[in-house]
Scaffold this active site. Structure first.
Site, PDB file in Angstrom:
ATOM      1  N   GLY A 283      -8.766  -5.627   8.265  1.00 27.27           N
ATOM      2  CA  GLY A 283      -9.408  -6.390   9.326  1.00 27.27           C
ATOM      3  C   GLY A 283      -9.498  -7.874   9.073  1.00 27.27           C
TER       4      GLY A 283
ATOM      5  N   ASP B 279      -4.783   2.524   6.764  1.00 28.18           N
ATOM      6  CA  ASP B 279      -4.054   1.897   7.866  1.00 28.18           C
ATOM      7  C   ASP B 279      -5.029   0.946   8.541  1.00 28.18           C
ATOM      8  OD1 ASP B 279      -2.942   1.251  10.331  1.00 28.18           O
ATOM      9  OD2 ASP B 279      -3.040   3.284  11.128  1.00 28.18           O
TER      10      ASP B 279
ATOM     11  N   GLY C  47      -6.858 -10.116   9.039  1.00 30.24           N
ATOM     12  CA  GLY C  47      -5.763 -10.906   9.591  1.00 30.24           C
ATOM     13  C   GLY C  47      -6.105 -11.331  11.002  1.00 30.24           C
ATOM     14  N   ALA C  48      -5.383 -10.746  11.973  1.00 34.36           N
ATOM     15  CA  ALA C  48      -5.611 -11.083  13.377  1.00 34.36           C
ATOM     16  C   ALA C  48      -7.019 -10.746  13.834  1.00 34.36           C
ATOM     17  CB  ALA C  48      -4.590 -10.356  14.249  1.00 34.36           C
TER      18      ALA C  48
ATOM     19  N   ILE D 131       0.819  -1.208   0.000  1.00 27.66           N
ATOM     20  CA  ILE D 131       0.000   0.000   0.000  1.00 27.66           C
ATOM     21  C   ILE D 131       0.849   1.252   0.000  1.00 27.66           C
ATOM     22  CG2 ILE D 131      -1.639   1.335   1.393  1.00 27.66           C
ATOM     23  CD1 ILE D 131      -2.876  -1.347   2.249  1.00 27.66           C
ATOM     24  N   GLU D 132       1.904   1.286   0.815  1.00 22.48           N
ATOM     25  CA  GLU D 132       2.691   2.510   0.951  1.00 22.48           C
ATOM     26  C   GLU D 132       3.481   2.855  -0.305  1.00 22.48           C
ATOM     27  OE1 GLU D 132       4.625  -0.762   3.510  1.00 22.48           O
ATOM     28  OE2 GLU D 132       2.609  -0.009   3.061  1.00 22.48           O
TER      29      GLU D 132
ATOM     30  N   ASN E   8      -6.576  -6.042   2.599  1.00 18.00           N
ATOM     31  CA  ASN E   8      -7.348  -6.973   3.410  1.00 18.00           C
ATOM     32  C   ASN E   8      -7.611  -6.404   4.809  1.00 18.00           C
ATOM     33  OD1 ASN E   8      -6.906  -8.553   1.120  1.00 18.00           O
ATOM     34  ND2 ASN E   8      -5.118  -9.542   2.033  1.00 18.00           N
TER      35      ASN E   8
ATOM     36  N   GLN F 139       0.572  -4.764   9.895  1.00 13.32           N
ATOM     37  CA  GLN F 139       0.469  -3.654   8.933  1.00 13.32           C
ATOM     38  C   GLN F 139       0.558  -2.280   9.571  1.00 13.32           C
ATOM     39  OE1 GLN F 139      -2.189  -1.356   8.106  1.00 13.32           O
ATOM     40  NE2 GLN F 139      -1.936  -0.973   5.911  1.00 13.32           N
ATOM     41  N   GLU F 140      -0.250  -2.030  10.606  1.00 10.72           N
ATOM     42  CA  GLU F 140      -0.242  -0.699  11.211  1.00 10.72           C
ATOM     43  C   GLU F 140       1.092  -0.390  11.881  1.00 10.72           C
ATOM     44  OE1 GLU F 140      -3.065   2.195  13.830  1.00 10.72           O
ATOM     45  OE2 GLU F 140      -3.101   0.071  14.387  1.00 10.72           O
ATOM     46  N   GLU F 141       1.605  -1.342  12.645  1.00  6.35           N
ATOM     47  CA  GLU F 141       2.847  -1.119  13.372  1.00  6.35           C
ATOM     48  C   GLU F 141       4.016  -0.863  12.427  1.00  6.35           C
ATOM     49  OE1 GLU F 141       0.087  -3.413  16.017  1.00  6.35           O
ATOM     50  OE2 GLU F 141       0.748  -3.622  13.961  1.00  6.35           O
TER      51      GLU F 141
ATOM     52  N   TYR G  62       7.401  -9.411   7.301  1.00  6.81           N
ATOM     53  CA  TYR G  62       6.146  -9.083   7.971  1.00  6.81           C
ATOM     54  C   TYR G  62       6.097  -9.817   9.300  1.00  6.81           C
ATOM     55  CZ  TYR G  62       1.115  -7.948   8.132  1.00  6.81           C
ATOM     56  OH  TYR G  62      -0.117  -7.443   8.455  1.00  6.81           O
TER      57      TYR G  62
END
Length: 497
Positions: free
Chosen positions: A406, A263, A408-409, A252-253, A404, A280-282, A321
């Site tokens: 929400g 994010d 994943g975890a 994305i970035e 994607n 992703q966010e971290e 990742y």
């Protein structure tokens, strides 16, 4: 009444109208700014001793041990020496300058309000009037603009673990000190590489301070928009779907500044960025540490809220990742700036429903996710931002870069979540969704489904109704396949061409 100053490491002197460091902290930071010859801080062990002396009493004491391990066992000696000789003294000086930079931000805000007010381009709610640095409480829309220098000062204080801790949980504010992250470097390569990213950031800004700005905005779907929060709004919408581009490769970035970047956020901004998280966010927060600054003053997002951060600069490359995340060297950000000095990079933190299980196919959860995405994608900036001369850009964004969200975890259903983002972006007026699948097997039929939807000329209402119908069948256990398979197989759902 809770005062904003209670969340800062500096004290407000009402009689003088200034912020001040306590004598003890000021003296310690002053010595550190003098370099190893003055402070005797020249390696991990002595840095750990310094941190133990200055860190807030509630900070994790193992942060000092993590610093010692990182600089004495992990970092090459030449790089360590460069940090202690050049970077660390300037970080201390940046921290020392926090009081004056806070006052400068107040003065800058006053001037910008005058300009905006004189222009007549600000709405009645005042969303576009830049606010002084403060807590942006839930249901309080607003935008805070700070310089990159003030951001660097705040981040230096966070690295030294100087911020008060006790009242942050009470006001649903995420942690801002970096103690837990520093304590976590033992046995965790991903945490070590997060610190690598931060060290690269501090090296860069201490060598040459960027002269731009970053804005942090809390976006709220207010009562006048309450119809958006009703299923009838979505089912009755005849808004055409925007274009939907799919990329199985890339991130994305790297989509380019023309795309606003989603994010995949925790409701607490930053998620585990300053703890042990590394998804992703971290990762995004490590590449652009100025994003972390928002964690200082933005409490958890409510169901009708998202956050938008514009202008953050990217400083690092990466590979891998989660546990395999690795710092991959310096990154030079060439994104142009707008008239407020912000880079055009727009980050949209928005939190999906966490671990909803089968309930995510119920109407109320589908509606929650559609509204959350719509809030994130809705632009509140009505002001025409003129670019600097000869910048060669117009300031208009071409689309949303996402993936994607929400899924994943958080356990979200990828086919449904991708469709909800598509219809939300379309309703918010974006021309394109650029969707990164990260080669997730659940997206194998995404391209086929998009082609089908485009061919059948679905609009927002028709796509929403299809998702809603699938959800009803899925919830009642009358269908067991994914949305893409069901959509492509059931010809009775096709709108008339």
């Amino acid at each position: 009444m809770v005062l904003w100053e209670e969340f800062l490491p500096v004290e407000w002197e009402e009689s003088e109208g200034v912020y001040k460091w306590s004598n003890g902290l000021r003296g310690s930071l002053k010595r550190l700014s003098g370099g190893p010859e003055v402070s005797d801080v020249c390696n991990g062990l002595t840095f750990a001793e310094f941190l133990s002396q200055v860190a807030h009493p509630d900070a994790n004491p193992e942060a000092a041990d993590g610093l010692e391990y990182y600089f004495d066992e992990v970092v090459e000696s030449a790089e360590s020496m460069d940090f202690f000789d050049k970077t660390l003294p300037k970080m201390a000086d940046l921290a020392l300058r926090l009081p004056e930079l806070l006052l400068e931000q107040i003065e800058q805000r006053k001037k910008m309000v005058e300009v905006v007010t004189d222009s007549g381009e600000c709405d009645d709610a005042g969303v576009l009037r830049p606010l002084s640095l403060q807590i942006l409480h839930p249901q309080q829309p607003g935008i805070i603009l700070i310089t990159q220098e003030l951001a660097a000062s705040i981040l230096s204080c966070a690295f030294f673990c100087l911020f008060p801790v006790s009242k942050r949980d009470q006001h649903r504010l995420p942690a801002i000190n970096m103690d837990t992250m520093l304590a976590g470097v033992w046995g965790r390569a991903s945490q070590i590489h997060k610190v690598h990213c931060l060290r690269n950031y501090f090296k860069r800004v201490c060598e040459s301070m960027p002269q731009g700005s970053v804005s942090y905005e809390r976006k709220v779907l207010p009562l006048p928009n309450h119809k958006v929060m009703e299923a009838a709004f979505w089912s009755g919408s005849h808004t055409p779907l925007c274009s939907f581009e799919i990329s199985d490769h890339g991130i994305i970035e790297d989509a380019g500044w023309e795309y606003a970047q989603v994010d995949f956020a925790n409701k607490f901004l930053g998620g585990g960025a300053l703890r042990l998280g590394c998804v992703q966010e971290e990762i995004r927060f490590m590449l652009s540490p100025e994003l972390i600054v928002g964690m200082l003053f933005l409490p958890a997002m409510a169901e009708n809220e998202t956050i938008e951060i514009t202008g953050s600069e990217r400083f690092s490359n990466y590979a891998g990742y989660a546990g395999k995340f690795r710092y991959a060297g310096n990154f030079v950000d060439s994104t142009p700036r707008d008239a407020w000095g912000r880079r055009y990079t727009k980050i949209i933190p928005m939190d999906a429903k966490a671990r909803p299980g089968e309930s995510q196919f119920q109407e109320k959860i589908l509606l929650r996710e559609a509204c959350k995405a719509y809030c994130g994608f809705l632009s509140t900036e009505t002001m025409a931002f003129n670019t600097h001369e000869n910048s060669g850009v117009t300031g208009k964004y071409g689309g949303i870069a996402t993936g994607n969200w929400g899924c994943g975890a958080f356990g979200g259903d990828l086919p449904v979540k991708s469709m909800l983002q598509w219809l939300a972006a379309s309703e918010a007026g974006w021309p394109t969704v650029k969707y990164y699948t990260f080669q997730d097997q659940r997206a194998e039929r995404l391209s086929e489904a998009v082609h089908h939807i485009v061919e059948k000329k679905y609009d927002v209402g028709q796509l929403w109704s299809a998702v809603l119908k699938y959800g009803e069948l899925r919830h009642s256990k009358d269908v067991h396949c994914d949305f893409f398979t069901w959509l492509l197989k059931d010809s009775t759902l096709h709108p008339a061409s």
